[in-house]
Design a protein around this motif. Structure first.
Motif, PDB file in Angstrom:
ATOM      1  N   MET A   1       0.835  -1.198   0.000  1.00  0.00           N
ATOM      2  CA  MET A   1       0.000   0.000   0.000  1.00  0.00           C
ATOM      3  C   MET A   1       0.881   1.264   0.000  1.00  0.00           C
ATOM      4  SD  MET A   1      -2.763  -1.536  -0.273  1.00  0.00           S
ATOM      5  CE  MET A   1      -3.937  -0.205  -0.226  1.00  0.00           C
ATOM      6  N   PRO A   2       0.282   2.417  -0.267  1.00  0.00           N
ATOM      7  CA  PRO A   2       1.106   3.630  -0.372  1.00  0.00           C
ATOM      8  C   PRO A   2       1.912   3.886   0.902  1.00  0.00           C
ATOM      9  CG  PRO A   2      -1.107   4.045  -1.189  1.00  0.00           C
ATOM     10  CD  PRO A   2      -1.126   2.682  -0.554  1.00  0.00           C
ATOM     11  N   SER A  11       3.345  12.137  -3.211  1.00  0.00           N
ATOM     12  CA  SER A  11       3.235  13.002  -4.384  1.00  0.00           C
ATOM     13  C   SER A  11       2.069  12.504  -5.215  1.00  0.00           C
ATOM     14  CB  SER A  11       4.526  12.923  -5.213  1.00  0.00           C
ATOM     15  OG  SER A  11       5.619  13.343  -4.429  1.00  0.00           O
ATOM     16  N   PHE A  27       0.085  17.301  -3.182  1.00  0.00           N
ATOM     17  CA  PHE A  27       0.449  16.286  -2.197  1.00  0.00           C
ATOM     18  C   PHE A  27      -0.793  15.763  -1.488  1.00  0.00           C
ATOM     19  CE2 PHE A  27       4.189  18.871  -2.834  1.00  0.00           C
ATOM     20  CZ  PHE A  27       5.167  17.907  -3.001  1.00  0.00           C
ATOM     21  N   LEU A  33      -5.970  11.096   1.064  1.00  0.00           N
ATOM     22  CA  LEU A  33      -6.166   9.871   0.282  1.00  0.00           C
ATOM     23  C   LEU A  33      -7.454   9.171   0.700  1.00  0.00           C
ATOM     24  CD1 LEU A  33      -5.204   7.848  -1.853  1.00  0.00           C
ATOM     25  CD2 LEU A  33      -3.799   6.763  -0.078  1.00  0.00           C
ATOM     26  N   ARG A  37     -10.792   8.573  -1.686  1.00  0.00           N
ATOM     27  CA  ARG A  37     -11.348   7.247  -1.972  1.00  0.00           C
ATOM     28  C   ARG A  37     -12.799   7.134  -1.486  1.00  0.00           C
ATOM     29  NH1 ARG A  37      -7.294   2.593  -0.656  1.00  0.00           N
ATOM     30  NH2 ARG A  37      -8.434   1.596  -2.366  1.00  0.00           N
ATOM     31  N   GLN A  67      -9.511   6.263 -11.243  1.00  0.00           N
ATOM     32  CA  GLN A  67      -8.577   5.205 -10.841  1.00  0.00           C
ATOM     33  C   GLN A  67      -7.348   5.863 -10.231  1.00  0.00           C
ATOM     34  OE1 GLN A  67      -7.628   1.075 -12.810  1.00  0.00           O
ATOM     35  NE2 GLN A  67      -6.570   2.594 -14.027  1.00  0.00           N
ATOM     36  N   VAL A  68      -6.711   5.159  -9.285  1.00  0.00           N
ATOM     37  CA  VAL A  68      -5.470   5.651  -8.682  1.00  0.00           C
ATOM     38  C   VAL A  68      -4.374   4.620  -8.935  1.00  0.00           C
ATOM     39  CG1 VAL A  68      -4.312   6.316  -6.534  1.00  0.00           C
ATOM     40  CG2 VAL A  68      -6.703   6.961  -6.918  1.00  0.00           C
ATOM     41  N   LEU A  69      -3.277   5.061  -9.541  1.00  0.00           N
ATOM     42  CA  LEU A  69      -2.128   4.181  -9.781  1.00  0.00           C
ATOM     43  C   LEU A  69      -1.026   4.490  -8.763  1.00  0.00           C
ATOM     44  CD1 LEU A  69      -1.881   4.474 -13.685  1.00  0.00           C
ATOM     45  CD2 LEU A  69      -3.359   2.999 -12.295  1.00  0.00           C
ATOM     46  N   VAL A  70      -0.234   3.471  -8.464  1.00  0.00           N
ATOM     47  CA  VAL A  70       0.818   3.582  -7.447  1.00  0.00           C
ATOM     48  C   VAL A  70       2.143   3.224  -8.113  1.00  0.00           C
ATOM     49  CG1 VAL A  70       1.584   2.695  -5.207  1.00  0.00           C
ATOM     50  CG2 VAL A  70      -0.855   2.842  -5.723  1.00  0.00           C
ATOM     51  N   ASP A  75       5.491   5.641  -3.290  1.00  0.00           N
ATOM     52  CA  ASP A  75       5.413   6.958  -2.664  1.00  0.00           C
ATOM     53  C   ASP A  75       4.923   8.039  -3.633  1.00  0.00           C
ATOM     54  OD1 ASP A  75       7.636   7.161  -4.245  1.00  0.00           O
ATOM     55  OD2 ASP A  75       9.031   7.597  -2.614  1.00  0.00           O
ATOM     56  N   ALA A  76       4.461   7.613  -4.810  1.00  0.00           N
ATOM     57  CA  ALA A  76       3.875   8.568  -5.757  1.00  0.00           C
ATOM     58  C   ALA A  76       2.639   7.934  -6.377  1.00  0.00           C
ATOM     59  CB  ALA A  76       4.878   8.955  -6.838  1.00  0.00           C
ATOM     60  N   LEU A  77       1.639   8.763  -6.637  1.00  0.00           N
ATOM     61  CA  LEU A  77       0.367   8.307  -7.198  1.00  0.00           C
ATOM     62  C   LEU A  77       0.085   9.023  -8.509  1.00  0.00           C
ATOM     63  CD1 LEU A  77      -1.920   8.653  -4.021  1.00  0.00           C
ATOM     64  CD2 LEU A  77      -0.622   6.630  -4.748  1.00  0.00           C
ATOM     65  N   VAL A  78      -0.579   8.312  -9.422  1.00  0.00           N
ATOM     66  CA  VAL A  78      -1.239   8.963 -10.554  1.00  0.00           C
ATOM     67  C   VAL A  78      -2.734   8.873 -10.281  1.00  0.00           C
ATOM     68  CG1 VAL A  78      -1.805   8.828 -13.016  1.00  0.00           C
ATOM     69  CG2 VAL A  78       0.567   8.554 -12.269  1.00  0.00           C
TER      70      VAL A  78
ATOM     71  N   ILE B  22       2.302   8.262 -18.222  1.00  0.00           N
ATOM     72  CA  ILE B  22       3.215   8.759 -17.191  1.00  0.00           C
ATOM     73  C   ILE B  22       4.181   7.628 -16.850  1.00  0.00           C
ATOM     74  CG2 ILE B  22       3.417   9.666 -14.849  1.00  0.00           C
ATOM     75  CD1 ILE B  22       0.649  10.940 -15.252  1.00  0.00           C
ATOM     76  N   PHE B  25       8.329   9.272 -11.665  1.00  0.00           N
ATOM     77  CA  PHE B  25       8.321  10.512 -10.903  1.00  0.00           C
ATOM     78  C   PHE B  25       9.613  10.577 -10.107  1.00  0.00           C
ATOM     79  CE2 PHE B  25       7.691  12.718  -6.906  1.00  0.00           C
ATOM     80  CZ  PHE B  25       7.243  13.943  -7.370  1.00  0.00           C
ATOM     81  N   PHE B  96       4.336   3.254 -12.870  1.00  0.00           N
ATOM     82  CA  PHE B  96       2.950   3.229 -12.381  1.00  0.00           C
ATOM     83  C   PHE B  96       2.222   2.044 -13.015  1.00  0.00           C
ATOM     84  CE2 PHE B  96       4.526   7.509 -11.901  1.00  0.00           C
ATOM     85  CZ  PHE B  96       4.106   7.836 -10.632  1.00  0.00           C
ATOM     86  N   ARG B  98       0.625  -0.438 -11.304  1.00  0.00           N
ATOM     87  CA  ARG B  98      -0.382  -1.034 -10.424  1.00  0.00           C
ATOM     88  C   ARG B  98      -1.465  -0.027 -10.057  1.00  0.00           C
ATOM     89  NH1 ARG B  98       3.750  -2.937  -5.925  1.00  0.00           N
ATOM     90  NH2 ARG B  98       4.380  -0.796  -6.409  1.00  0.00           N
ATOM     91  N   ALA B  99      -2.699  -0.527  -9.954  1.00  0.00           N
ATOM     92  CA  ALA B  99      -3.819   0.310  -9.518  1.00  0.00           C
ATOM     93  C   ALA B  99      -4.187  -0.067  -8.089  1.00  0.00           C
ATOM     94  CB  ALA B  99      -5.014   0.099 -10.436  1.00  0.00           C
ATOM     95  N   LEU B 100      -4.580   0.956  -7.343  1.00  0.00           N
ATOM     96  CA  LEU B 100      -5.032   0.778  -5.962  1.00  0.00           C
ATOM     97  C   LEU B 100      -6.510   0.392  -6.014  1.00  0.00           C
ATOM     98  CD1 LEU B 100      -4.143   1.294  -3.006  1.00  0.00           C
ATOM     99  CD2 LEU B 100      -4.675   3.715  -3.374  1.00  0.00           C
ATOM    100  N   LEU B 105      -3.199  -3.972  -4.503  1.00  0.00           N
ATOM    101  CA  LEU B 105      -2.604  -3.366  -5.693  1.00  0.00           C
ATOM    102  C   LEU B 105      -2.739  -4.383  -6.822  1.00  0.00           C
ATOM    103  CD1 LEU B 105       0.633  -1.815  -4.152  1.00  0.00           C
ATOM    104  CD2 LEU B 105      -1.487  -0.649  -4.754  1.00  0.00           C
TER     105      LEU B 105
END
Lengths: 109, 109
Positions: A1-2, A11, A27, A33, A37, A67-70, A75-78, B22, B25, B96, B98-100, B105
């Motif tokens: 997890m993040p 980020s 940030f 976060l 969600r 959608q959230v990518l990791v 330590d960074a998200l798209v 992307i 980062f 990036f 993986r998706a949360l 993930l």
């Protein structure tokens, strides 16, 4: 997890879920976060104001998160989102509306 | 022009110049930004190692920079680049990958 950094932050890069355009960068802390969600609307942590904020809380220009990518080191998200209105507080579609050229910034939007 | 934060850093988002994906980062200090602009190859500042590094310096998977965008408050960059090989040290095309989803993930590549 993040994994949050020493300041408790990740980020977060916001990308348009359909066009792929990068819209903004900010940030997130744990609270931001979690709120993102829970609600499906992008929330961030303001370092200058030291508080949670929802993108669009005053302008109405919210970001609907799809959608959230990791990233590999988590330590960074798209944040893939559909924006309602311009993403930038200046009224530009994206905060990244200028290119660095020599010693100048040229508008590209 | 770009404004470095209290630690002397800018946030740098690398985006594929053609597909819009992307890729990674990282952070740039003044030296990394100058080297990137001089050479056309993306350089960053490693916070953990406290030094300049060029993406691909050991793997050969360099990033050929096409354009650099600056955000509204001038502390974040989008580095539009053409990658030679995978951008991620894991071998994935993007960091990036993986998706949360809930508490998990999920790989998306």
């Amino acid at each position: 997890m993040p994994k949050f950094d020493a300041a408790g932050l990740l980020s977060a890069i916001v990308q348009h879920a359909e066009t792929g355009e990068i819209l903004m960068f900010a940030f997130m802390d744990r609270e931001a976060l979690d709120k993102t969600r829970e609600t499906g609307l992008a929330h961030f942590h303001s370092r200058s104001r030291g508080r949670l904020w929802m993108k669009g809380e005053s302008s109405g220009h919210v970001l609907r998160v799809q959608q959230v990518l990791v990233d590999c080191d988590q330590d960074a998200l798209v944040v893939e989102a559909l924006p309602e209105g311009p993403a930038c507080h200046t009224g530009a579609r994206s905060c990244f509306y200028r290119a660095l050229e020599g010693d100048e910034l040229r508008r590209i939007d």
